[in-house]
Scaffold this motif. Structure first.
Motif, PDB file in Angstrom:
ATOM      1  N   UNK A 145       0.869  -1.173   0.000  1.00 37.21           N
ATOM      2  CA  UNK A 145       0.000   0.000   0.000  1.00 37.21           C
ATOM      3  C   UNK A 145       0.907   1.224   0.000  1.00 37.21           C
ATOM      4  N   UNK A 146       0.320   2.418   0.215  1.00 36.38           N
ATOM      5  CA  UNK A 146       1.116   3.636   0.079  1.00 36.38           C
ATOM      6  C   UNK A 146       2.153   3.791   1.189  1.00 36.38           C
ATOM      7  N   UNK A 147       2.120   2.927   2.214  1.00 34.96           N
ATOM      8  CA  UNK A 147       3.072   3.034   3.311  1.00 34.96           C
ATOM      9  C   UNK A 147       3.958   1.807   3.474  1.00 34.96           C
ATOM     10  N   UNK A 148       3.644   0.712   2.832  1.00 30.80           N
ATOM     11  CA  UNK A 148       4.351  -0.542   3.055  1.00 30.80           C
ATOM     12  C   UNK A 148       4.734  -1.205   1.741  1.00 30.80           C
ATOM     13  N   UNK A 149       5.905  -1.849   1.744  1.00 29.79           N
ATOM     14  CA  UNK A 149       6.349  -2.573   0.559  1.00 29.79           C
ATOM     15  C   UNK A 149       7.234  -3.732   0.989  1.00 29.79           C
ATOM     16  N   UNK A 150       7.414  -4.657   0.057  1.00 24.65           N
ATOM     17  CA  UNK A 150       8.247  -5.831   0.279  1.00 24.65           C
ATOM     18  C   UNK A 150       9.312  -5.850  -0.810  1.00 24.65           C
ATOM     19  N   UNK A 151      10.568  -5.986  -0.398  1.00 26.46           N
ATOM     20  CA  UNK A 151      11.675  -5.952  -1.356  1.00 26.46           C
ATOM     21  C   UNK A 151      12.468  -7.250  -1.277  1.00 26.46           C
ATOM     22  N   UNK A 164      30.547 -15.594  -4.698  1.00 26.36           N
ATOM     23  CA  UNK A 164      29.681 -14.947  -3.711  1.00 26.36           C
ATOM     24  C   UNK A 164      28.223 -15.236  -4.030  1.00 26.36           C
ATOM     25  N   UNK A 165      27.457 -15.540  -2.977  1.00 24.88           N
ATOM     26  CA  UNK A 165      26.007 -15.675  -3.072  1.00 24.88           C
ATOM     27  C   UNK A 165      25.379 -14.762  -2.031  1.00 24.88           C
ATOM     28  N   UNK A 166      24.331 -14.059  -2.419  1.00 23.52           N
ATOM     29  CA  UNK A 166      23.621 -13.157  -1.505  1.00 23.52           C
ATOM     30  C   UNK A 166      22.134 -13.232  -1.789  1.00 23.52           C
ATOM     31  N   UNK A 167      21.319 -13.195  -0.749  1.00 23.43           N
ATOM     32  CA  UNK A 167      19.869 -13.123  -0.910  1.00 23.43           C
ATOM     33  C   UNK A 167      19.296 -12.397   0.295  1.00 23.43           C
ATOM     34  N   UNK A 168      18.289 -11.569   0.050  1.00 20.92           N
ATOM     35  CA  UNK A 168      17.679 -10.795   1.135  1.00 20.92           C
ATOM     36  C   UNK A 168      16.199 -10.614   0.866  1.00 20.92           C
ATOM     37  N   UNK A 169      15.443 -10.504   1.949  1.00 21.57           N
ATOM     38  CA  UNK A 169      14.043 -10.091   1.878  1.00 21.57           C
ATOM     39  C   UNK A 169      13.846  -9.031   2.952  1.00 21.57           C
ATOM     40  N   UNK A 170      13.176  -7.945   2.586  1.00 22.04           N
ATOM     41  CA  UNK A 170      13.062  -6.805   3.496  1.00 22.04           C
ATOM     42  C   UNK A 170      11.653  -6.227   3.432  1.00 22.04           C
ATOM     43  N   UNK A 171      11.039  -6.108   4.578  1.00 19.19           N
ATOM     44  CA  UNK A 171       9.722  -5.465   4.682  1.00 19.19           C
ATOM     45  C   UNK A 171       9.961  -4.017   5.089  1.00 19.19           C
ATOM     46  N   UNK A 172       9.505  -3.074   4.245  1.00 17.33           N
ATOM     47  CA  UNK A 172       9.738  -1.654   4.496  1.00 17.33           C
ATOM     48  C   UNK A 172       8.416  -0.956   4.797  1.00 17.33           C
TER      49      UNK A 172
END
Length: 769
Positions: free
Chosen positions: A598-604, A662-670
């Motif tokens: 929504x206008x305040x939350x996102x998932x990256x 190198x391996x990298x993975x991330x999930x971030x709730x903003x």
């Protein structure tokens, strides 16, 4: 650790107490709007597409869970004159009071939106549920049966336009059997208009296109007809066919002042020249070569007016640093019995010369210092909008923790770099049309720095030649035709040589503290689906980005060495003029996706892989090209360069904690918090590995049957201060799975956490991905 649990319990207790008083400032007879939902009975009509028509939403939630700002507001007292109450109300959110009229307007707009989708019998019902002073509001959408286009007809009496539309019919958005969707009909009007604006119809707009829709009695079928109206400038004018306009003359005005009147008669002009039949007007002195002006023009005299070419011309001139603004205007003129367009390209000059100073503090592993730089920039060096830059830099750092006898305990650096950027693709044997169409810039650069440490002195010199260009504001390309780097160590202290180099135990030390030549080529690709609409990769819209890079070094030199039967040195390496050169190939790939909730939350999301392989003339990768893990942009439960390779726990020497894979993975709730602050909750995973098995990095080699057991995992929270032009980021990460241990409590910190052992704090500028 016990204190951490107590603080957490205390924090949630405060929130629970605050939630009990959520209706503290709700007047009697009114309700706090606690929840709003849109519910549809048709899976083809998604509630998320209708949320934009809701005119009143409840108080925002942090991470879509807690209405923290409402609770902060409710902590304030009734006396609004006290400073503490003013402060709490300023950083909090006042309760959203349910408004009946706003709800009714939302109901009407949702109904209209669904009907426009083709469900003309749709209805929306408002359902409210109250409990004490709280109200839940649901919009229940009943779509009904959709209307379908049975037949599609065209009423176009203008034969020329009819011919253009026939040729473009494969791109039409309309077809028999489609939903009678008003939005699609309007998109088709705009598509036809855009096409005709590229065919010379300068005065055409979508209002000349309309529809009639006849419904078949007692059915849900529609007979649709598209009408093209004749041209009329005024209501009383006689209708006629639409004119196609051609370009008559193109004029350049190079000293246009946007703050003055846009009337041509008010523009101050002192002199003019003609170049290839193009009049060029200027005030005092023509600051751009005429060829630069004509090369960036994407239409010519005699061409049909083409809106796309006009926009491309704006883009081309916008790439010239010598210009601040560009304004392209057209005026009708009569030539014989034909109406044509005179074009004026009006340019506003930018400030060409500038000097800037920078002062910064540094902190390298706890060693404090300062750096200063001064740079000069000229944005029109050869009157072709070439950008010349020269920068001088100096740095000082006090080094602590050195053991043994060194002649000083500080680090100093002096450097100079210069570059020149040409706004065109400079390469021999290529046609002028190809160079203009590729829209690339060419850059040549030189860099030199001298570094003096207690352990050694080092000189780094480099020269580069590269190309950069952008496609449709979304895709960026860069080609490094050649990048020559020379590393020279004129002096190494005896103690450092004895302790780290002569022992022969550390292959990285041995390789990276010798004179070295790196001659590389490379290509990088960047794509961002949001283009210019993306702001700081935050929650503006759904988007994704792709980054790929490949580079190789030493291949040409190795071929020459083989061809000339060059002798190897004592280390088994070919050398040019006594300087051994690196040889490797390296590739990186990164993918990131941002999903707007929504206008305040996102998932990256983010995933990345990289591999660097030394071969031929080298047994290891230069240190600057190796990978490391941990830090603000990697697995945030570890400090920078503190993770890996593999299960290697580290030995206090950061050079040993580098790798080739190198391996990298991330999930971030903003989530947007308040004012300019945003919060984040994240989970990171990744590690680095070496390609070969080295004695000083036990457990660091990559093996297919083991690498997945050596992936580190971390979790944490972050706070970001978004100042629009840059973002300050504060992240705190905790280890969850530690690959340095095969079993036991220390391998599973998520189950057996120890704050002093497992926590890492990071400060950075910008988002991690």
């Amino acid at each position: 650790m016990r204190k951490g649990y107590l603080y957490t319990i205390f924090f949630f207790a405060i929130l629970m107490l605050a939630s009990c008083s959520a209706t503290k400032f709700v007047p009697d007879g009114s309700y706090l709007l606690d929840e709003v939902k849109v519910i549809t009975d048709n899976k083809e009509v998604k509630p998320s597409n209708l949320r934009m028509y809701v005119r009143q939403n409840p108080n925002a939630k942090w991470f879509s869970l807690i209405k923290t700002q409402l609770y902060v507001y409710d902590l304030s007292g009734r006396d609004s004159t006290k400073w503490i109450n003013k402060f709490l109300r300023k950083i909090g959110d006042a309760p959203v009071i349910y408004n009946e009229s706003e709800a009714k307007r939302s109901q009407e707009e949702i109904t209209k939106a669904v009907q426009n989708m083709g469900y003309m019998g749709a209805s929306v019902k408002r359902v409210t549920k109250t409990k004490k002073k709280k109200l839940k509001l649901h919009y229940e959408v009943t779509t009904g049966k959709p209307y379908i286009v049975r037949t599609l007809n065209y009423d176009i009496k203008d034969s020329k336009i009819a011919e253009y539309m026939q040729k473009d019919s494969a791109s039409t958005l309309l077809k028999e059997g489609m939903l009678f969707d008003v939005n699609v009909l309007d998109d088709e009007r705009q598509r036809i208009t855009d096409n005709l604006l590229r065919k010379g119809y300068y005065k055409f707009n979508k209002d000349y296109i309309s529809y009639t829709a006849d419904t078949v009695r007692n059915t849900y079928l529609v007979d649709l007809t598209l009408h093209l109206h004749p041209f009329k400038l005024r209501t009383e004018d006689t209708p006629r066919e639409h004119y196609q306009y051609r370009i008559n003359k193109i004029n350049f005005i190079t000293d246009y002042d946007v703050l003055q009147s846009s009337a041509l008669s008010s523009i101050e002009i002192n002199d003019s020249i003609h170049y290839k039949d193009y009049p060029i007007y200027y005030k005092d002195k023509l600051y751009l070569r005429p060829k630069v002006l004509t090369d960036n023009l994407r239409f010519s005299v005699g061409d049909l007016y083409n809106e796309r070419d006009v926009q491309r011309t704006y883009t081309y001139f916008g790439r010239l640093p010598a210009l601040k603004y560009t304004n392209i205007r057209f005026f009708e003129t009569t030539v014989g019995d034909t109406t044509m367009l005179n074009c004026y390209v009006m340019l506003t000059k930018s400030k060409h010369k500038s000097i800037s100073f920078e002062l910064e503090g540094t902190n390298s592993a706890g060693d404090l210092g300062a750096a200063a730089s001064v740079s000069f920039q000229h944005r029109n060096l050869f009157h072709g909008s070439e950008t010349f830059m020269m920068k001088f830099r100096g740095a000082y750092e006090a080094i602590t923790g050195l053991q043994g006898d060194y002649r000083n305990n500080n680090y100093t650096e002096y450097g100079v770099e210069t570059s020149i950027n040409f706004p065109s693709f400079l390469f021999p044997f290529l046609s002028s049309d190809f160079k203009r169409n590729i829209r690339a810039t060419t850059e040549f650069g030189l860099q030199y720095s001298y570094q003096l440490r207690p352990e050694f002195s080092r000189t780094v010199a480099s020269a580069s030649w590269s190309y950069k260009w952008t496609q449709r504001q979304r895709t960026q390309h860069r080609i490094d035709m050649i990048d020559i780097g020379y590393l020279y160590l004129p002096w190494i202290s005896d103690k450092f040589r004895e302790d780290y180099i002569n022992k022969g135990q550390n292959h990285i030390f041995e390789y990276n503290y010798k004179n070295r030549l790196i001659v590389r080529m490379g290509y990088s690709y960047n794509f961002n689906s949001a283009g210019n609409a993306l702001i700081n990769n935050t929650i503006t819209s759904n988007s994704y980005s792709i980054r790929a890079n490949i580079e190789s070094a030493g291949n040409i030199l190795y071929a020459l060495s083989k061809a000339t039967s060059l002798h190897k040195n004592n280390d088994g390496e070919y050398a040019i003029l006594g300087i051994p050169y690196a040889q490797y190939i390296k590739g990186d790939f990164d993918f990131a996706k941002n999903i707007r909730i929504d206008h305040r939350n996102s998932l990256a999301f983010h995933a990345g892989i990289g591999i660097a392989v030394p071969y031929g003339n080298a047994k290891t990768i230069p240190f600057e090209k190796q990978y490391f893990s941990g830090g603000a942009n990697s697995v945030r439960g570890w400090s920078v360069r503190d993770l890996g390779p593999g299960s290697f726990p580290g030995d206090g020497n950061f050079l040993n904690q580098s790798g080739d894979i190198k391996l990298d993975a991330s999930i971030e709730y903003r989530s947007k918090l308040f004012w300019k602050f945003q919060g984040a909750a994240f989970i990171d995973a990744g590690n680095i590995w070496t390609i070969r098995d080295y004695a000083n990095q036990p457990g660091g080699v990559f093996k297919f049957n083991k690498f997945y057991k050596q992936i580190a995992v971390a979790y944490g929270l972050g706070l970001r201060l978004d100042l629009d032009f840059f973002v300050l980021r504060f992240d705190g990460g905790m280890k969850a799975i530690n690959p340095a241990y095969e079993s036991g409590k220390q391998r599973w910190p998520i189950i057996h956490p120890d704050f002093s052992r497992d926590f890492a704090f990071h400060f950075a500028v910008g988002y991690p991905f």
